[in-house]
Structure formats: C-alpha cells, structure tokens
Design a protein around this motif. Structure first.
Motif, mmCIF file in Angstrom:
data_model
loop_
_atom_site.group_PDB
_atom_site.id
_atom_site.type_symbol
_atom_site.label_atom_id
_atom_site.label_comp_id
_atom_site.label_asym_id
_atom_site.label_seq_id
_atom_site.Cartn_x
_atom_site.Cartn_y
_atom_site.Cartn_z
ATOM 1 N N ARG A 117 0.845 -1.197 0.000
ATOM 2 C CA ARG A 117 0.000 0.000 0.000
ATOM 3 C C ARG A 117 0.875 1.238 0.000
ATOM 4 N NH1 ARG A 117 -1.899 1.861 5.745
ATOM 5 N NH2 ARG A 117 -0.189 1.190 7.079
ATOM 6 N N VAL A 118 0.254 2.365 -0.319
ATOM 7 C CA VAL A 118 0.935 3.658 -0.300
ATOM 8 C C VAL A 118 0.277 4.523 0.767
ATOM 9 C CG1 VAL A 118 1.501 5.736 -1.608
ATOM 10 C CG2 VAL A 118 1.559 3.505 -2.730
ATOM 11 N N VAL A 119 1.108 5.130 1.597
ATOM 12 C CA VAL A 119 0.628 5.993 2.680
ATOM 13 C C VAL A 119 0.972 7.440 2.352
ATOM 14 C CG1 VAL A 119 0.871 6.551 5.134
ATOM 15 C CG2 VAL A 119 0.902 4.166 4.387
ATOM 16 N N ASP A 120 0.030 8.323 2.571
ATOM 17 C CA ASP A 120 0.273 9.745 2.394
ATOM 18 C C ASP A 120 0.945 10.277 3.661
ATOM 19 O OD1 ASP A 120 0.303 12.433 1.856
ATOM 20 O OD2 ASP A 120 -1.871 12.703 1.863
ATOM 21 N N LEU A 121 2.229 10.613 3.554
ATOM 22 C CA LEU A 121 2.947 11.112 4.729
ATOM 23 C C LEU A 121 2.427 12.468 5.169
ATOM 24 C CD1 LEU A 121 6.630 10.021 3.971
ATOM 25 C CD2 LEU A 121 4.960 8.942 5.494
ATOM 26 N N GLN A 122 1.813 13.200 4.268
ATOM 27 C CA GLN A 122 1.249 14.499 4.657
ATOM 28 C C GLN A 122 -0.124 14.358 5.293
ATOM 29 O OE1 GLN A 122 3.267 16.958 1.066
ATOM 30 N NE2 GLN A 122 1.799 18.125 2.286
ATOM 31 N N GLY A 123 -0.523 13.132 5.514
ATOM 32 C CA GLY A 123 -1.696 12.885 6.339
ATOM 33 C C GLY A 123 -1.305 12.735 7.794
ATOM 34 N N ARG A 124 -0.046 13.097 8.100
ATOM 35 C CA ARG A 124 0.483 12.993 9.458
ATOM 36 C C ARG A 124 1.152 14.305 9.879
ATOM 37 N NH1 ARG A 124 3.291 6.936 9.165
ATOM 38 N NH2 ARG A 124 1.387 5.817 8.493
ATOM 39 N N PHE A 125 1.483 14.374 11.162
ATOM 40 C CA PHE A 125 2.144 15.559 11.720
ATOM 41 C C PHE A 125 3.646 15.428 11.516
ATOM 42 C CE2 PHE A 125 4.201 17.841 15.189
ATOM 43 C CZ PHE A 125 3.546 19.070 15.180
ATOM 44 N N ASN A 126 4.236 16.377 10.809
ATOM 45 C CA ASN A 126 5.663 16.328 10.510
ATOM 46 C C ASN A 126 6.478 16.853 11.687
ATOM 47 O OD1 ASN A 126 8.140 16.160 9.161
ATOM 48 N ND2 ASN A 126 7.905 18.209 8.294
ATOM 49 N N LEU A 127 7.270 15.982 12.294
ATOM 50 C CA LEU A 127 8.084 16.378 13.446
ATOM 51 C C LEU A 127 9.089 17.459 13.087
ATOM 52 C CD1 LEU A 127 8.742 12.820 14.927
ATOM 53 C CD2 LEU A 127 7.356 14.617 15.975
ATOM 54 N N ASN A 128 9.562 17.470 11.852
ATOM 55 C CA ASN A 128 10.562 18.461 11.452
ATOM 56 C C ASN A 128 9.991 19.866 11.329
ATOM 57 O OD1 ASN A 128 12.742 16.648 11.343
ATOM 58 N ND2 ASN A 128 12.182 15.981 9.290
ATOM 59 N N ASN A 129 8.660 19.983 11.330
ATOM 60 C CA ASN A 129 8.054 21.319 11.358
ATOM 61 C C ASN A 129 8.436 22.074 12.631
ATOM 62 O OD1 ASN A 129 6.816 20.905 8.923
ATOM 63 N ND2 ASN A 129 4.720 21.052 9.683
ATOM 64 N N LEU A 130 8.794 21.319 13.674
ATOM 65 C CA LEU A 130 9.124 21.942 14.954
ATOM 66 C C LEU A 130 10.447 22.697 14.915
ATOM 67 C CD1 LEU A 130 8.002 19.049 17.330
ATOM 68 C CD2 LEU A 130 6.813 21.206 16.902
ATOM 69 N N ALA A 131 11.149 22.619 13.801
ATOM 70 C CA ALA A 131 12.388 23.387 13.656
ATOM 71 C C ALA A 131 12.117 24.846 13.299
ATOM 72 C CB ALA A 131 13.274 22.752 12.589
ATOM 73 N N THR A 132 10.858 25.231 13.187
ATOM 74 C CA THR A 132 10.513 26.607 12.826
ATOM 75 C C THR A 132 11.104 27.618 13.803
ATOM 76 O OG1 THR A 132 8.669 28.120 12.391
ATOM 77 C CG2 THR A 132 8.351 26.479 14.121
ATOM 78 N N THR A 133 11.427 28.772 13.291
ATOM 79 C CA THR A 133 11.950 29.858 14.128
ATOM 80 C C THR A 133 10.890 30.903 14.433
ATOM 81 O OG1 THR A 133 12.738 30.999 12.141
ATOM 82 C CG2 THR A 133 14.292 29.534 13.270
#
Length: 329
Positions: free
Chosen positions: A111-127
């Motif tokens: 199967r194929v999973v949409d990774l953007q259907g999840r919370f991206n941990l790397n977003n927490l690098a925002t300034t």
C-alpha cells in the motif's frame, strides 16, 4: 598348542593371541563403517544446506527485483495522479491497497501511505514564535487524544525535539536538551543536530518513552522539510481534531463524507465551518500532498522481502525516491 584330554583323544585349540587379533579387526571394521557413515551424512547435510541456501538467495534476489519493479510502478502512478488531480484523497489510484497480487511461485501485497496525512516532526524546527506556539498546542492535543498519560509534557517534548533537530548546541528554554543532557545518559550519545530522517528517531529524544512513541507513531512522520502542510483528505480523524480548537459537528460530517467528497481547497473548509481561522492548525490545512511512502511485501518461494520507500513528488515534477529501507528473511 596341543592338549591331551584323554589317552585316546587329542584336542587342538587356537592360540588366544589369534582370537584377540580377530576381535580387534572386527571392531576396527565397525569403526571404519561408522566413520564412513558419519562422513557421508555430513556431506549430504552440507550439500542439502548449500542447496537450500542457494535457493533462498535466488528467491530473495527475485523478491528484490519484484519489489524494485513495484517501486517504479508506484512512481508512475503518482506522476499520472498529479496530471489528473489537483488534490489528493483516499479515492485516488495510489491510495488503493494491493491485498494479493500473484507472481511466479509467490505473491505481492502493499500500500501507499500519504505522509502528509500525518504531523511532521521536522516542522518543529521553525523559528517563528507564533507557529511554534500553535504546533505545541497541536502536539498537546494529539497526546491527549492518543491517550498519553501526561499530555502536559507536550511543552517539554517540543523543546527537546527542537534541540534534537536544530543546528546549535544551546538548549531551548528550561525544557531543552542538548549534548550535555545526553552525554550523562547510559550509554551516552549526542543530539543529531539535523532534521529527523524517520519518526523512530523520536525514541532517542529525552523524555520519550516507548508508551509515548507507540501511541503517537500512527500520527507522525519525518519528511525532509520544515513547512509541510497536513492533507485533511487523508489525515486520521484524531489528527484533524488536534488541529481544531474545539469539537465541531462540521468536522465529523466532513470526515464521514471525504472519501466521496474530498475538500477541493483549504478555503472551502473555512467557509463551511469545518475549521476556523483561529484554530491552532489553521495554517497547516492542505488538500494535496508531495510526500508518500510505499510499504511492499514480496514472497517468492521461501524468500520474503519488505521494502519501504519514501517518495517526494514535486509540483509539476517527476516523483523520486529519497529514502529506502528493507527487511529480508
């Protein structure tokens, strides 16, 4: 040796030395036969193991090429889907799982999973302070919804994750954790100081227990970007609830109907009251995706291969694999 037993009869007896020699010869013959049998058994066993090893290697090689072919096939599906649809939803061709696809001496499923259907941990690098505040709120709500025992740990968890993925060695506030914290652990190690390559890295972050990780894992991803939106057409209902400031009947109605009526734009969701402009996840709302992951299992004879491939599909570009891992047995 001659022994007279009676005056009229003479009895001849073989020497005892000759009897001993015959006994030794018999034992030696038995021993030689036993050793020959053991050697023959060992040779046959070794040959049998070599045959099975060769067959397993051959089946594993076949399984790898089948999996590689499926990976290329998925890339073509994602490329064609981009030409046919402006949005991504659970009714698209890439979202249809393969439960059983027969092949020579085996089968394929995946199967194929949409990774953007999840919370991206790397977003927490925002300034950006406001964005970080909203992401922390989302993380706290997600921990509460997922059943984490103490969702108040969200602030400490976010700070620790930021220190894990940022490039400096300065702790983020009181709850931060840099090298000095990890070097005192047993065994000691250092922070990565780069974006996470997989959500499983969360287990290395201070304060993250297995209980927290396994409860949050279905809702998390780690794609190589820091401003990734969440596709509401494919995200889990729990994550959508975490994006909202409050429970709304419009959101529940949207989730029940999105398979047949996916959202065409973020604005449509605001217009219909599914989300509000003051929701913590308002700026994360999206209806299309660029990051996917395929999970393919191939069985050929006694060989079994699982291939996990991460794809990036740039807008107007050709999908490419940026990450891959395998499990062979």
């Amino acid at each position: 040796m001659i022994r007279r037993s009676t005056p009229n009869r003479i009895v001849l007896r073989k020497p005892r030395t000759s009897q001993r020699q015959q006994g030794i010869a018999l034992v030696t013959a038995i021993l030689v036969v036993a050793l020959a049998a053991i050697a023959a058994t060992a040779i046959l066993s070794s040959a049998n193991i070599a045959i099975h090893r060769t067959a397993n290697l051959q089946n594993s090689e076949y399984a790898w090429w089948y999996a590689d072919g499926v990976e290329s096939w998925i890339k073509s599906i994602l490329e064609r889907d981009l030409d046919e649809n402006q949005t991504d939803s659970l009714q698209d061709a890439w979202a249809m799982p393969i439960d059983y696809l027969p092949i020579d001496n085996g089968a394929i499923r995946g199967r194929v999973v949409d990774l953007q259907g999840r919370f991206n941990l790397n977003n927490l690098a925002t300034t950006d302070a406001e964005t970080l505040k909203n992401l922390t709120t989302i993380m706290a709500r997600l921990m509460e919804i997922a059943g984490v025992d103490d969702p108040s740990q969200a602030q400490a968890l976010v700070s620790a994750i930021r220190d894990w993925i940022d490039v400096d060695i300065e702790p983020t506030g009181y709850n931060g954790a840099e090298d000095s914290e990890y070097l005192s652990m047993n065994p000691p190690y250092r922070t990565a100081n780069r974006l996470m390559s997989d959500e499983s890295e969360l287990l290395a972050v201070r304060g993250v227990t297995k209980d927290i990780y396994f409860k949050l894992r279905p809702f998390l991803c780690a794609v190589p970007a820091t401003d990734v939106t969440i596709n509401v057409n494919t995200a889990a209902p729990e994550l959508l609830t975490a994006l909202s400031a409050q429970q709304r009947p419009e959101l529940a109605e949207f989730v029940s109907q999105r398979a047949e009526k996916p959202a065409e734009s973020p604005q449509a969701l605001f217009d219909t009251g599914v989300f509000a402009a003051n929701d913590p996840g308002a700026k994360l709302i999206g209806v299309s995706s660029s990051y996917f992951q395929s999970q393919v299992e191939v069985s050929v004879g006694t060989g079994h291969l699982s291939l996990y491939s991460s794809y990036i599909r740039p807008s107007g570009g050709i999908p490419a694999v940026y990450g891959r891992s395998t499990d062979t047995r």
